[in-house]
Design an enzyme around this catalytic site. Structure first.
Site, PDB file in Angstrom:
ATOM      1  N   GLY A  49      32.363 -34.851  36.298  1.00 42.79           N
ATOM      2  CA  GLY A  49      33.154 -34.128  35.307  1.00 42.79           C
ATOM      3  C   GLY A  49      34.565 -34.680  35.385  1.00 42.79           C
ATOM      4  O   GLY A  49      34.745 -35.891  35.309  1.00 42.79           O
ATOM      5  N   GLU A  50      35.511 -33.810  35.607  1.00 41.56           N
ATOM      6  CA  GLU A  50      36.905 -34.252  35.723  1.00 41.56           C
ATOM      7  C   GLU A  50      37.477 -33.597  36.981  1.00 41.56           C
ATOM      8  O   GLU A  50      37.597 -32.375  37.048  1.00 41.56           O
ATOM      9  CB  GLU A  50      37.664 -33.863  34.463  1.00 41.56           C
ATOM     10  CG  GLU A  50      38.684 -34.890  34.036  1.00 41.56           C
ATOM     11  CD  GLU A  50      39.829 -35.017  35.028  1.00 41.56           C
ATOM     12  OE1 GLU A  50      40.185 -36.152  35.409  1.00 41.56           O
ATOM     13  OE2 GLU A  50      40.340 -33.982  35.457  1.00 41.56           O
ATOM     14  N   SER A  51      37.820 -34.431  37.953  1.00 42.56           N
ATOM     15  CA  SER A  51      38.148 -33.887  39.276  1.00 42.56           C
ATOM     16  C   SER A  51      39.402 -33.021  39.282  1.00 42.56           C
ATOM     17  O   SER A  51      39.465 -32.032  40.014  1.00 42.56           O
ATOM     18  CB  SER A  51      38.284 -35.025  40.292  1.00 42.56           C
ATOM     19  OG  SER A  51      39.282 -35.933  39.888  1.00 42.56           O
ATOM     20  N   CYS A  81      30.377 -38.735  41.442  1.00 42.70           N
ATOM     21  CA  CYS A  81      31.563 -39.113  40.661  1.00 42.70           C
ATOM     22  C   CYS A  81      32.752 -38.184  40.928  1.00 42.70           C
ATOM     23  O   CYS A  81      33.346 -38.267  42.005  1.00 42.70           O
ATOM     24  CB  CYS A  81      31.190 -39.204  39.186  1.00 42.70           C
ATOM     25  SG  CYS A  81      32.330 -40.240  38.261  1.00 42.70           S
ATOM     26  N   ARG A 110      40.549 -42.994  42.042  1.00 42.27           N
ATOM     27  CA  ARG A 110      40.044 -42.433  40.792  1.00 42.27           C
ATOM     28  C   ARG A 110      40.079 -43.483  39.676  1.00 42.27           C
ATOM     29  O   ARG A 110      40.989 -44.310  39.655  1.00 42.27           O
ATOM     30  CB  ARG A 110      40.987 -41.303  40.385  1.00 42.27           C
ATOM     31  CG  ARG A 110      40.309 -40.000  40.156  1.00 42.27           C
ATOM     32  CD  ARG A 110      41.338 -38.957  39.843  1.00 42.27           C
ATOM     33  NE  ARG A 110      41.158 -38.454  38.513  1.00 42.27           N
ATOM     34  CZ  ARG A 110      42.134 -38.317  37.642  1.00 42.27           C
ATOM     35  NH1 ARG A 110      43.362 -38.654  37.934  1.00 42.27           N
ATOM     36  NH2 ARG A 110      41.869 -37.836  36.458  1.00 42.27           N
ATOM     37  N   ILE A 139      30.581 -43.756  35.023  1.00 40.81           N
ATOM     38  CA  ILE A 139      31.362 -43.251  33.888  1.00 40.81           C
ATOM     39  C   ILE A 139      32.773 -42.919  34.389  1.00 40.81           C
ATOM     40  O   ILE A 139      32.966 -41.918  35.079  1.00 40.81           O
ATOM     41  CB  ILE A 139      30.704 -41.988  33.272  1.00 40.81           C
ATOM     42  CG1 ILE A 139      29.240 -42.271  32.894  1.00 40.81           C
ATOM     43  CG2 ILE A 139      31.498 -41.507  32.064  1.00 40.81           C
ATOM     44  CD1 ILE A 139      28.417 -41.026  32.599  1.00 40.81           C
ATOM     45  N   ARG A 140      33.729 -43.775  34.074  1.00 39.06           N
ATOM     46  CA  ARG A 140      35.106 -43.606  34.580  1.00 39.06           C
ATOM     47  C   ARG A 140      35.074 -43.214  36.067  1.00 39.06           C
ATOM     48  O   ARG A 140      35.658 -42.215  36.501  1.00 39.06           O
ATOM     49  CB  ARG A 140      35.877 -42.576  33.746  1.00 39.06           C
ATOM     50  CG  ARG A 140      36.092 -43.047  32.309  1.00 39.06           C
ATOM     51  CD  ARG A 140      36.906 -42.090  31.475  1.00 39.06           C
ATOM     52  NE  ARG A 140      38.240 -41.842  32.016  1.00 39.06           N
ATOM     53  CZ  ARG A 140      39.250 -42.717  31.983  1.00 39.06           C
ATOM     54  NH1 ARG A 140      39.085 -43.910  31.453  1.00 39.06           N
ATOM     55  NH2 ARG A 140      40.427 -42.388  32.470  1.00 39.06           N
ATOM     56  N   HIS A 180      26.051 -41.595  38.645  1.00 35.96           N
ATOM     57  CA  HIS A 180      25.403 -40.360  38.170  1.00 35.96           C
ATOM     58  C   HIS A 180      23.880 -40.463  38.174  1.00 35.96           C
ATOM     59  O   HIS A 180      23.282 -40.684  37.115  1.00 35.96           O
ATOM     60  CB  HIS A 180      25.845 -40.076  36.723  1.00 35.96           C
ATOM     61  CG  HIS A 180      27.277 -39.707  36.571  1.00 35.96           C
ATOM     62  ND1 HIS A 180      27.720 -38.411  36.590  1.00 35.96           N
ATOM     63  CD2 HIS A 180      28.367 -40.479  36.415  1.00 35.96           C
ATOM     64  CE1 HIS A 180      29.029 -38.383  36.436  1.00 35.96           C
ATOM     65  NE2 HIS A 180      29.453 -39.633  36.332  1.00 35.96           N
ATOM     66  N   GLU A 182      21.859 -38.174  38.220  1.00 37.51           N
ATOM     67  CA  GLU A 182      21.289 -37.034  37.486  1.00 37.51           C
ATOM     68  C   GLU A 182      20.995 -37.366  36.032  1.00 37.51           C
ATOM     69  O   GLU A 182      20.310 -36.601  35.359  1.00 37.51           O
ATOM     70  CB  GLU A 182      22.223 -35.810  37.585  1.00 37.51           C
ATOM     71  CG  GLU A 182      23.541 -35.890  36.828  1.00 37.51           C
ATOM     72  CD  GLU A 182      24.631 -36.682  37.554  1.00 37.51           C
ATOM     73  OE1 GLU A 182      24.328 -37.339  38.566  1.00 37.51           O
ATOM     74  OE2 GLU A 182      25.775 -36.666  37.077  1.00 37.51           O
TER      75      GLU A 182
END
Ligand code: GLN
Length: 200
Positions: A49-51, A81, A110, A139-140, A180, A182
């Protein structure tokens, strides 16, 4: 423990995909938003997601200290991630107020792969997973720039500009991947974590 209960931190990010992967890997998956829900689990997944957002929400939902305490106590954990970023002891290129859970003695950078190769896929060898290589979707993503002496490297980038970069690690009961698993339908990384939870 034949079917362990594994919580997926459900504040933000790809929670559903992890719950589905757990169900397909012999575990019961539950979303976690409250400290009391954390008490009931044998292991925890911190999703992608976004840390920095997840870091803020951990404080807002009063989960930061309870989660830190359970990790310190040896609760098995797996982060993908943004989850890897949150489990680290040190984060480079983040916001100054970003929290980390100190579950892994690693330094992560990051968004490390840069703008050109922001998101990409590759096949890689993963220690402890036999057979075909693991398809890794980035992904990023972060990479690991330093591993402490107790940390085992499970996978590195096999080729290209980021060749040799560390993208999967384990320290005692805590695992993390920059990528990822998942989202690919290959459940072997989740199965590895479920086995780890069972073995504790
Ligand atoms: N770049 C994101 C962060 O800094 C992580 C991306 C992801 O989880 N897919 O948190």
């Amino acid at each position: 423990m034949s079917e362990p209960t594994i919580g997926v931190l459900a504040l933000q990010g790809d929670v559903r995909e992890h719950l589905a992967a757990l169900e397909a890997s012999g575990a019961r998956g539950i979303g976690i938003r409250r400290p009391t829900e954390l008490d009931a689990v044998d292991g925890v997944i911190i999703p992608g997601g976004e840390s920095t957002t997840m870091s803020t929400l951990l404080s807002v939902f009063d989960l930061l200290e309870p989660l830190r305490a359970r990790l310190k106590d040896g609760l098995p954990a797996y982060g993908s991630c943004a989850g890897m970023i949150l489990l680290a002891t040190e984060i480079l290129d983040t916001r100054p107020d970003a929290q980390h859970l100190d579950g892994l003695d690693i330094t992560v950078r990051r968004n490390a792969f840069g703008r050109q190769v922001d998101s990409f896929e590759t096949d890689l060898d993963f220690a402890g997973i036999a057979g075909d290589p693991v398809r890794a979707v980035f992904i990023r993503a972060p990479w690991v720039e330093r591993v402490g002496p107790a940390v085992e490297v499970l996978a590195t980038v096999p080729q290209g500009p980021a060749e040799g970069r560390v993208v999967a690690v384990r320290q005692a009961n805590v695992m993390a991947t920059s990528f990822h698993p998942e989202v690919t339908g290959d459940r072997r990384v989740h199965r590895l974590f479920v086995d780890l939870v069972r073995s504790v």
